[in-house]
Enzyme design. Structure first.
Site, short mmCIF file in Angstrom:
data_model
loop_
_atom_site.label_atom_id
_atom_site.label_comp_id
_atom_site.label_asym_id
_atom_site.label_seq_id
_atom_site.Cartn_x
_atom_site.Cartn_y
_atom_site.Cartn_z
N CYS A 147 -36.13 9.54 6.96
CA CYS A 147 -35.79 9.32 8.37
C CYS A 147 -37.00 8.87 9.19
O CYS A 147 -37.59 7.84 8.93
CB CYS A 147 -35.16 10.60 8.92
SG CYS A 147 -34.42 10.44 10.55
N HIS A 148 -37.43 9.69 10.18
CA HIS A 148 -38.61 9.37 10.99
C HIS A 148 -39.90 9.90 10.37
O HIS A 148 -40.98 9.69 10.94
CB HIS A 148 -38.46 9.97 12.40
CG HIS A 148 -37.47 9.24 13.27
ND1 HIS A 148 -36.13 9.23 13.01
CD2 HIS A 148 -37.64 8.50 14.40
CE1 HIS A 148 -35.50 8.52 13.93
NE2 HIS A 148 -36.39 8.06 14.78
N CYS A 340 -20.45 34.22 2.55
CA CYS A 340 -20.27 34.63 3.94
C CYS A 340 -18.84 35.10 4.21
O CYS A 340 -18.37 36.06 3.64
CB CYS A 340 -20.69 33.47 4.86
SG CYS A 340 -20.84 33.91 6.60
N HIS A 341 -18.10 34.39 5.10
CA HIS A 341 -16.71 34.74 5.42
C HIS A 341 -15.72 34.13 4.42
O HIS A 341 -14.52 34.37 4.54
CB HIS A 341 -16.36 34.26 6.83
CG HIS A 341 -16.96 35.10 7.91
ND1 HIS A 341 -18.32 35.13 8.15
CD2 HIS A 341 -16.39 35.92 8.84
CE1 HIS A 341 -18.56 35.94 9.18
NE2 HIS A 341 -17.42 36.42 9.61
#
Length: 415
Positions: A147-148, A340-341
């Site tokens: 990217c940058h 997680c959930h």
């Protein structure tokens, strides 16, 4: 491990969330990044590589704030193209460093990763950063920049005469620095020139990470597995993208589906962090693009299933077609990884009876009522395997989560 590879990750405030790690207080100790930082960070850890994340002026345990960048223009609809000429930015996860910049020795590392986002704009003006990058370039060690991040390469004068790509807006700087610009065919295309690996955006992480692994001397064993991801609106940002791209980087075929949605449609995601409240905070995450149709998927053609967490499992657990799909994977004893959930879906499907598993602590009731033996996630990044089932509590556990799932699939990285 005596021959373990060691990699340095160069961070800064407002690195792009995916392209870059958080340490919260006491019980909730998180390793966080944003795509540009987090995906390569946790993927490399899952593959058995040691990774130190540092930032000038900060110490181990300090936090770097990250940014969520959404591409617009040619990446989205014509309507959006007319409204937005560049990417949007919002706050991402908090990423905790695990090493101190002033204490690192470049000679101890086998490679360098430079995430993108806005951090490179000011890191490119830091002489210590430029000296560090030059030392890797001079010793011909692999450097992977996305990217940058290539702004830093240009400032360090290490791209002169080299083929290089980047986010398109970085093109003028690279040309001025003497690089041979390579136009990315897509935002996922990467370029290699000797020890230098460059990519334009986090969409290219699978190839970006794979090329870096090979540059470190690694090879992928057991590739080609077919993996299905069960997605939904407001699943946790990291919990879908990190394992999704980590498995793609291992040359696995990965399909992401969502009930009532088709390939090419998007699921909004949620950024979950601990920021001093009694529960996690939620911020908008990246939009995640599905690449297969739920209704046309044949579960029997896949080697494994991944269930991300977040808020999506609350309503996916009410969908009979989702329950049927999960039961098919569990009854056939193919690898299933849920985090997680996500265990809310497993509980609703009645597939936890007699199993040992963990989950996000607030989901403990679902796990117990589902007939499983609860395993305390202490610390929060702890993951467990019981038979064909891998479970984790939260995205800080991704390195273990992905690694244990890889073991069930028979996939590993050899150095």
């Amino acid at each position: 491990m005596a021959n373990q590879k060691r990699v340095l990750l160069l961070c800064g405030d407002y690195v792009e969330d995916y392209e870059a790690f958080l340490c919260s207080e006491h019980f909730f100790t998180f390793l966080i990044s944003s795509y540009s930082v987090m995906v390569p960070f946790q993927a490399l850890l899952a593959y058995g590589v040691a990774v130190d994340a540092v930032c000038p002026g900060k110490k181990a345990g300090d936090v770097c704030r990250t940014a969520v960048h959404q591409l617009s223009g040619h990446q989205q609809s014509n309507l959006v193209s007319k409204l937005f000429q560049t990417y949007s930015e919002s706050r991402g996860h908090n990423f905790a460093l695990n090493a101190t910049f002033d204490e690192i020795e470049a000679t101890k590392y086998d490679g360098l990763v430079i995430p993108g986002g806005r951090a490179p704009e000011y890191l490119a003006m830091n002489e210590s950063v430029l000296d560090l990058v030059k030392s890797f370039a001079n010793t011909k060690k692999p450097i992977a920049s996305i990217c940058h991040g290539q702004l830093i390469l240009a400032a360090a004068d290490v791209v002169r005469g080299r083929k290089c790509t980047a986010f398109p807006a970085v093109k003028p700087v690279l040309l001025a620095a003497g690089a041979h610009w390579v136009e990315p065919e897509t935002m996922a295309s990467c370029t290699v020139d000797g020890n230098l690996i460059t990519g334009p955006t986090y969409e290219g992480h699978p190839e970006f990470i794979r090329l870096f692994i090979k540059a470190l001397g690694g090879s992928i064993i057991g590739s080609g597995k077919r993996i299905l991801f069960l997605c939904g609106d407001f699943m946790e940002d990291y919990e879908v993208m990190v394992p999704f791209q980590s498995l793609q980087a291992l040359e696995c075929h990965v399909d992401a589906v969502c009930p009532k949605k088709k390939a090419g449609e998007k699921c909004p995601t949620a950024v979950h962090d601990f920021e001093g409240d009694q529960t996690y905070s939620e911020k908008p995450g990246h939009d995640f693009t599905l690449n297969a149709d739920f209704e046309s998927v044949d579960p029997s053609t896949y080697d494994g299933l991944v269930i991300p967490g977040g808020r999506a499992p609350e309503y996916l657990a009410l969908d009979d077609s989702v329950i049927k799909l999960v039961k098919e994977f569990m009854e056939s004893k193919r690898p299933v990884a849920s985090i997680c959930h996500g265990q809310q879906i497993l509980s609703a499907a009645g597939v936890l009876k007699g199993k040992k598993c963990t989950a996000y602590p607030a989901v403990k009731l679902n796990v117990l009522l589902g007939g499983a033996t609860w395993l305390e996630p202490e610390p929060i990044d702890r993951c467990f395997t019981d038979g064909n089932l891998v479970t984790g509590a939260a995205w800080p556990g991704h390195p273990e989560f992905v690694s244990q799932f890889m073991a069930l699939l028979g996939v590993h990285v050899k150095f």
